[in-house]
Motif scaffolding. Sequence first.
Motif, PDB file in Angstrom:
ATOM      1  N   VAL A  28       1.169   5.135 -17.353  1.00  0.00           N
ATOM      2  CA  VAL A  28       2.231   4.908 -16.371  1.00  0.00           C
ATOM      3  C   VAL A  28       1.681   5.179 -14.973  1.00  0.00           C
ATOM      4  CG1 VAL A  28       4.044   5.496 -18.015  1.00  0.00           C
ATOM      5  CG2 VAL A  28       3.069   7.270 -16.546  1.00  0.00           C
ATOM      6  N   PRO A  29       2.244   4.539 -13.939  1.00  0.00           N
ATOM      7  CA  PRO A  29       1.735   4.753 -12.576  1.00  0.00           C
ATOM      8  C   PRO A  29       1.678   6.216 -12.161  1.00  0.00           C
ATOM      9  CG  PRO A  29       3.188   2.859 -12.620  1.00  0.00           C
ATOM     10  CD  PRO A  29       3.281   3.489 -13.978  1.00  0.00           C
ATOM     11  N   LYS A  30       2.655   7.018 -12.581  1.00  0.00           N
ATOM     12  CA  LYS A  30       2.686   8.413 -12.146  1.00  0.00           C
ATOM     13  C   LYS A  30       1.439   9.172 -12.562  1.00  0.00           C
ATOM     14  CE  LYS A  30       5.675  12.485 -11.943  1.00  0.00           C
ATOM     15  NZ  LYS A  30       6.987  13.064 -12.316  1.00  0.00           N
ATOM     16  N   SER A  31       0.867   8.804 -13.714  1.00  0.00           N
ATOM     17  CA  SER A  31      -0.328   9.496 -14.192  1.00  0.00           C
ATOM     18  C   SER A  31      -1.528   9.225 -13.294  1.00  0.00           C
ATOM     19  CB  SER A  31      -0.648   9.057 -15.623  1.00  0.00           C
ATOM     20  OG  SER A  31      -1.049   7.682 -15.657  1.00  0.00           O
ATOM     21  N   HIS A  32      -1.473   8.131 -12.541  1.00  0.00           N
ATOM     22  CA  HIS A  32      -2.587   7.779 -11.656  1.00  0.00           C
ATOM     23  C   HIS A  32      -2.306   8.168 -10.214  1.00  0.00           C
ATOM     24  CE1 HIS A  32      -5.965   5.401 -10.076  1.00  0.00           C
ATOM     25  NE2 HIS A  32      -5.118   4.950  -9.143  1.00  0.00           N
ATOM     26  N   PHE A  33      -1.099   7.841  -9.722  1.00  0.00           N
ATOM     27  CA  PHE A  33      -0.779   8.042  -8.305  1.00  0.00           C
ATOM     28  C   PHE A  33      -0.264   9.451  -8.018  1.00  0.00           C
ATOM     29  CE2 PHE A  33      -0.321   3.448  -9.008  1.00  0.00           C
ATOM     30  CZ  PHE A  33      -1.129   2.956  -8.002  1.00  0.00           C
ATOM     31  N   GLY A  34       0.229  10.129  -9.062  1.00  0.00           N
ATOM     32  CA  GLY A  34       0.790  11.460  -8.858  1.00  0.00           C
ATOM     33  C   GLY A  34       2.267  11.434  -8.537  1.00  0.00           C
ATOM     34  N   PHE A  35       2.876  10.269  -8.528  1.00  0.00           N
ATOM     35  CA  PHE A  35       4.312  10.113  -8.298  1.00  0.00           C
ATOM     36  C   PHE A  35       4.742   8.785  -8.921  1.00  0.00           C
ATOM     37  CE2 PHE A  35       1.975   8.604  -4.574  1.00  0.00           C
ATOM     38  CZ  PHE A  35       2.419   7.307  -4.451  1.00  0.00           C
ATOM     39  N   SER A  36       6.006   8.664  -9.188  1.00  0.00           N
ATOM     40  CA  SER A  36       6.532   7.403  -9.700  1.00  0.00           C
ATOM     41  C   SER A  36       6.706   6.428  -8.549  1.00  0.00           C
ATOM     42  CB  SER A  36       7.875   7.634 -10.397  1.00  0.00           C
ATOM     43  OG  SER A  36       7.704   8.465 -11.530  1.00  0.00           O
ATOM     44  N   ILE A  37       6.451   5.158  -8.822  1.00  0.00           N
ATOM     45  CA  ILE A  37       6.612   4.146  -7.776  1.00  0.00           C
ATOM     46  C   ILE A  37       8.075   4.082  -7.366  1.00  0.00           C
ATOM     47  CG2 ILE A  37       6.393   1.692  -7.224  1.00  0.00           C
ATOM     48  CD1 ILE A  37       3.726   3.243  -7.516  1.00  0.00           C
ATOM     49  N   GLY A  38       8.304   4.241  -6.071  1.00  0.00           N
ATOM     50  CA  GLY A  38       9.665   4.238  -5.548  1.00  0.00           C
ATOM     51  C   GLY A  38      10.206   5.622  -5.264  1.00  0.00           C
ATOM     52  N   ASP A  39       9.430   6.664  -5.575  1.00  0.00           N
ATOM     53  CA  ASP A  39       9.872   8.009  -5.191  1.00  0.00           C
ATOM     54  C   ASP A  39       9.985   8.095  -3.674  1.00  0.00           C
ATOM     55  OD1 ASP A  39       9.963   8.828  -7.789  1.00  0.00           O
ATOM     56  OD2 ASP A  39       8.203  10.158  -7.680  1.00  0.00           O
ATOM     57  N   ASP A  40      11.012   8.783  -3.207  1.00  0.00           N
ATOM     58  CA  ASP A  40      11.174   8.974  -1.765  1.00  0.00           C
ATOM     59  C   ASP A  40       9.968   9.704  -1.186  1.00  0.00           C
ATOM     60  OD1 ASP A  40      13.602   7.717  -1.811  1.00  0.00           O
ATOM     61  OD2 ASP A  40      14.783   9.586  -1.839  1.00  0.00           O
ATOM     62  N   GLN A  47      -6.701   1.813  -1.805  1.00  0.00           N
ATOM     63  CA  GLN A  47      -7.786   2.334  -2.636  1.00  0.00           C
ATOM     64  C   GLN A  47      -7.234   2.811  -3.982  1.00  0.00           C
ATOM     65  OE1 GLN A  47      -9.866   5.704  -0.952  1.00  0.00           O
ATOM     66  NE2 GLN A  47     -11.716   5.285  -2.139  1.00  0.00           N
ATOM     67  N   GLN A  48      -6.079   3.489  -3.956  1.00  0.00           N
ATOM     68  CA  GLN A  48      -5.450   3.933  -5.199  1.00  0.00           C
ATOM     69  C   GLN A  48      -4.984   2.747  -6.034  1.00  0.00           C
ATOM     70  OE1 GLN A  48      -2.504   6.394  -3.252  1.00  0.00           O
ATOM     71  NE2 GLN A  48      -3.502   8.285  -3.949  1.00  0.00           N
ATOM     72  N   LEU A  49      -4.377   1.764  -5.366  1.00  0.00           N
ATOM     73  CA  LEU A  49      -3.918   0.563  -6.073  1.00  0.00           C
ATOM     74  C   LEU A  49      -5.084  -0.149  -6.755  1.00  0.00           C
ATOM     75  CD1 LEU A  49      -1.482  -2.185  -4.825  1.00  0.00           C
ATOM     76  CD2 LEU A  49      -3.762  -2.824  -5.533  1.00  0.00           C
ATOM     77  N   GLU A  50      -6.157  -0.340  -6.013  1.00  0.00           N
ATOM     78  CA  GLU A  50      -7.322  -1.052  -6.532  1.00  0.00           C
ATOM     79  C   GLU A  50      -7.863  -0.358  -7.775  1.00  0.00           C
ATOM     80  OE1 GLU A  50     -11.401  -2.918  -4.580  1.00  0.00           O
ATOM     81  OE2 GLU A  50     -10.694  -0.956  -3.903  1.00  0.00           O
ATOM     82  N   LYS A  51      -7.981   0.970  -7.738  1.00  0.00           N
ATOM     83  CA  LYS A  51      -8.511   1.710  -8.877  1.00  0.00           C
ATOM     84  C   LYS A  51      -7.577   1.621 -10.080  1.00  0.00           C
ATOM     85  CE  LYS A  51     -11.371   5.011  -6.292  1.00  0.00           C
ATOM     86  NZ  LYS A  51     -11.584   6.430  -5.902  1.00  0.00           N
TER      87      LYS A  51
END
Length: 904
Positions: A28-40, A47-51
């Motif tokens: 899930v995105p949160k495991s990579h970005f550290g937050f859920s997509i759409g969190d305030d 760079q994060q998206l590309e990886k």
Amino acid sequence: MNYGKKRCFLFLLFLAVTGKVLAQAIPVPKSHFGFSIGDDYQLATYQQLEKYFQLIDKLSDRVQTLEIGKTEEGRRQYIWVISSPENLKKLSRYKEISQKMARAEDLSCEEAKKLAMEGKPVVWIDGGLHANETVGTHQLIETFYQLVSRNDAENKAILDGVIILLSQVNPDGQELMSTWYMQEQDPKKRNMHIPRLYQKYIGHDNNRDFFMMNMKESTHIARQQYIEWMPQIVYNHHQRGPEGSVLAGPPYRDPFNHVFDPLIITGIDGVAAAMNNRLNAENKPGYTRLSGSVFSTWWNGGLRTTPYFHNMIGILTEIIGNPTPEEVPVIPTRLIPNNATPNPVTPQTWHFRQSIDYSLSLNYAILNYAQRHGDELLYNIYLMGKNAIEKGRRDNWTLLPRYADSIAMAYKRDKGEKQLKGDTIPRHYYEAVLKNPAFRDARGYIIPADQSDFPTAVKFVNALIKSGVLIHKAKADFSVGSKRYPAGSYIVKTAQAFRAHVLDMFEPQDHPNDFQYPGGPPVKPYDAAGWTLAFQMGVRFDRITDAFDGPFERIAYGLLQDPPVKELASSKQGYLLDANVNDSFTAVNDLLKENIKVYRTQAVTEGMPAGSFYVETKESALLQKVVSKYGVMAKAVSTKPKDLLNIKPGRIALFDYYGGSIPSGWVRWILEQFHFDFQLVYPKDIDKGQLHRRFDVILFIGGGMPPLPTIKNSSRYLRMPSKEEVPVAYHHMLGSLSVDKSIPQLRTFLKEGGRIVTVGNATNLAYHFKLPVENALSVKNDNGESMTLSGDKFYIPSSILTVRVDTTQTPNFGMHAYADVVFNNSETFRIKNEGLSQIKPLMWFDTDKILKSGWAWGQAYLKGGIAAFYTTVGKGSFYAFGPEITNRGQAHGTFKLLFNGLYK
């Protein structure tokens, strides 16, 4: 080995060979970005998206990653192809079918129907073009995850039935905007007040470059859309929605462009219904359309509008939402359901995730539509291409407002006072216009190779080639009618699928008169009203209305052209480079950087216009190198010209301000392309003074001038962020030009011998200097105040007008007696009596009918108005160009007006 162990071994072997795992294992995105997509208060960097996308590509058998080029800042730009594993194995075949259907060449209806059943529709979905519109980028991440991870029936049907192209279309902008926003530790202090444009040169105008393709990003995107994949639907995500709504979407308001196939408009309607219905079914209110927003289908040049001219269904939505929560305001007129907004949204606090959820629903609505109507989408793009080819092969009349107006005027003239309001006009009035051979559409256009600025004509041809247009080139001399053309000339026939785009690049746009009500204010077009690229670039071409042929060779789709190399003839007296040729300036700048002496003529010399460049014979080796590089001709002279002006590179300052000026950014790009060295300066640099010690020329392009208290709405004044909002490293960029500090320093610069060149709104500097000019489009009210003409009397949104040029004036070196200029309610001047000997007009409007392309209401008011002038101030000189002579890097025909002022 038992059966169970054998299955496990085969599965592990499959993983080792393919590197793919089952969809349910996708992180899930949160495991990579550290937050859920759409969190305030959370944004992801590019760079994060590309990886993340690269990681998923290794894990999923539903994705293929294709690098399509490098951005202006050097980042990788991609498209991610998503479909079922079975479809991805046959991707080259589906791509081939999409190309065949879009080009419709030598393809019968029966063959097309078979291919439509065999093929898969291609849908393009992007995000992030405007980097401050952060919903677009983040919905792309969430959409990517949903498509590769979900196993429900709807998702499987979409993957089986559709080829999906996802693209982050402005990687540089996402990296800048997200990094800037996330630098604040306190989430509530996070802001988007970035110091510069979010595309290296042009910021928001990266969505104004899709018929010119000046930028690398738009060139890469256009290649994928018009040469490689030919998507039937292009969905371009934007924000922001109109106040009191959640989003604006299709169908769009009138007018639509008259060159479209009607299937474009009704095709948009079909996709729009699917989008609107899905939101309503999911209880997601706030979708507004038609008159509920400002968006139309008139204009060419945007990521979703240029597809219309290629028979593709372009979809734009403009949604609200930011990582910082906001309020949906109370707008009483938006609260009542109507045809524009069938399901209004009520006032509330709006969170980022809500916009992501809406965007997902819209994406899936479009993908569902494509899956259910795939064969129809494929066949219709073929049918539109076939219709275009057939129109290009026969006599055809495009139904334009000017023709309808001439029918009505002819009938009124014949009937006089007897004309009745409800009269039915007899058919012969129609036939007198729309069967008149003089008004036929072109069968093709010939771009002669013997025109003076052929290198610029080749750049125009390359813009067409980047747009997927089919071009031919003459292998030998040929004739059409009584006119002879040289080998190397380019031929653009209209019997091709992208005929609408061809017509739009050569023919004048005919925008209808559009007012809120009779006698009321005009309805502002969405962006430009007229933009004909051949006119802007000053390209000479012949419009051919009868069938013609010759020794023409077909240029492969996408194969860019170079101007022919010109060999130097032997000369003992030196060489001339034509001042009419833009790339003569590039060649000269290269020579000057090698410390080669270059001169300019002051009169017509051996057929070359005044201002042409002279280089001595001893420099012929280096001269040959540079003229070969740019396709410029250096003419051998029989005698050395007299009265030569020795030129040197000017020390050029280009004005900018915090946040970035788009017009200035375009000029920054232009100067780099033509090899002028320059330095950016900001308001604080101006206020420091001693300008003439540092610079010879200062360029002010577009806005940034202080407001004029004597003329209402005279100039947009910039609001700068405070020092507390901006890191120290950017403090030098803050501030605004002021009347008390900046204007005196600029006046001193002129008096000491400096040169100031102003373009567009920046020409208001003339009033700050109290030069003896006034606004030619203003009237005095009862209190003696100067007021600009109201819109019901005079209104010219961005259009192309024709101006008279004084070719005897040094600033106009290389120009012809008439020029086409981009005019956007531009500054126009009248000389006061006391200034008749001081002000030197450079360009003016010499008739009351000066519209070349677009919309000009009340154009007669311009007659006698001065479009450009120069004057001396002390030892220096001041130049004012009201029209947009550098317009979006497109107006090559008027670049020389800028370049001539950049030498000392």
